[in-house]
Design a protein around this motif. Structure first.
Motif, PDB file in Angstrom:
ATOM      1  N   TRP A  36       0.854  -1.182   0.000  1.00 20.13           N
ATOM      2  CA  TRP A  36       0.000   0.000   0.000  1.00 20.13           C
ATOM      3  C   TRP A  36       0.892   1.235   0.000  1.00 20.13           C
ATOM      4  O   TRP A  36       1.931   1.276   0.646  1.00 20.13           O
ATOM      5  N   THR A  37       0.437   2.219  -0.720  1.00 23.04           N
ATOM      6  CA  THR A  37       1.276   3.388  -0.893  1.00 23.04           C
ATOM      7  C   THR A  37       0.515   4.673  -0.616  1.00 23.04           C
ATOM      8  O   THR A  37      -0.724   4.688  -0.671  1.00 23.04           O
ATOM      9  N   TRP A  38       1.249   5.718  -0.286  1.00 24.88           N
ATOM     10  CA  TRP A  38       0.702   7.062  -0.132  1.00 24.88           C
ATOM     11  C   TRP A  38       1.303   7.951  -1.217  1.00 24.88           C
ATOM     12  O   TRP A  38       2.511   7.930  -1.457  1.00 24.88           O
ATOM     13  N   ILE A  39       0.440   8.727  -1.808  1.00 21.90           N
ATOM     14  CA  ILE A  39       0.803   9.637  -2.894  1.00 21.90           C
ATOM     15  C   ILE A  39       0.085  10.950  -2.625  1.00 21.90           C
ATOM     16  O   ILE A  39      -1.018  10.948  -2.071  1.00 21.90           O
ATOM     17  N   ARG A  40       0.693  12.046  -2.999  1.00 20.96           N
ATOM     18  CA  ARG A  40       0.004  13.324  -2.822  1.00 20.96           C
ATOM     19  C   ARG A  40       0.129  14.175  -4.075  1.00 20.96           C
ATOM     20  O   ARG A  40       1.027  13.976  -4.893  1.00 20.96           O
TER      21      ARG A  40
END
Length: 121
Positions: A36-40
């Motif tokens: 799972w990844t976080w991107i902004r």
């Protein structure tokens, strides 16, 4: 079908440490089965990869954010969290969590709708 939903504070003061949570609906599949990844995405700019958590719980953070970004998970709640310390107005963005497509850390097959975080000075 996998669904993700981000939640967190919409408005934050500079220097604070907001936390965002991604709640995952994946049926009977545990979140430990995937990455799972976080991107902004800041306003008017492209997306920025922030970090990732692997099935064994290891985390990798973008070098530009290392030292003030912490990614964790709660497997019982099926949540992945992002904590970003010492925020500035430059951290204003829409924050997304996503599931990493098998075989590539740069390809994502499920995204949340995103959570707007605005940092005021």
């Amino acid at each position: 079908q996998v669904q993700l939903q981000e939640s967190g504070p919409a408005l934050v003061n500079a220097s604070q440490t907001p936390s965002l949570t991604c709640t995952i609906s994946s049926g009977s599949t545990p979140i430990t089965a995937d990455l799972w990844t976080w991107i902004r995405q800041p306003p008017g700019k492209g997306v920025e990869w922030m970090g990732i958590i692997t099935p064994d719980g290891s985390t990798f953070v973008s070098p530009s954010l290392k030292g003030r970004t912490f990614i964790s998970r709660d497997t019982s709640k099926k949540q992945v969290s992002l904590q970003l310390s010492s925020v500035t107005p430059e951290d204003t963005a829409v924050y997304y969590c996503a599931r990493v497509r098998s075989g590539s850390w740069s390809s994502y097959d499920y995204w949340g709708r995103g959570a707007q975080v605005t940092v005021t000075s």
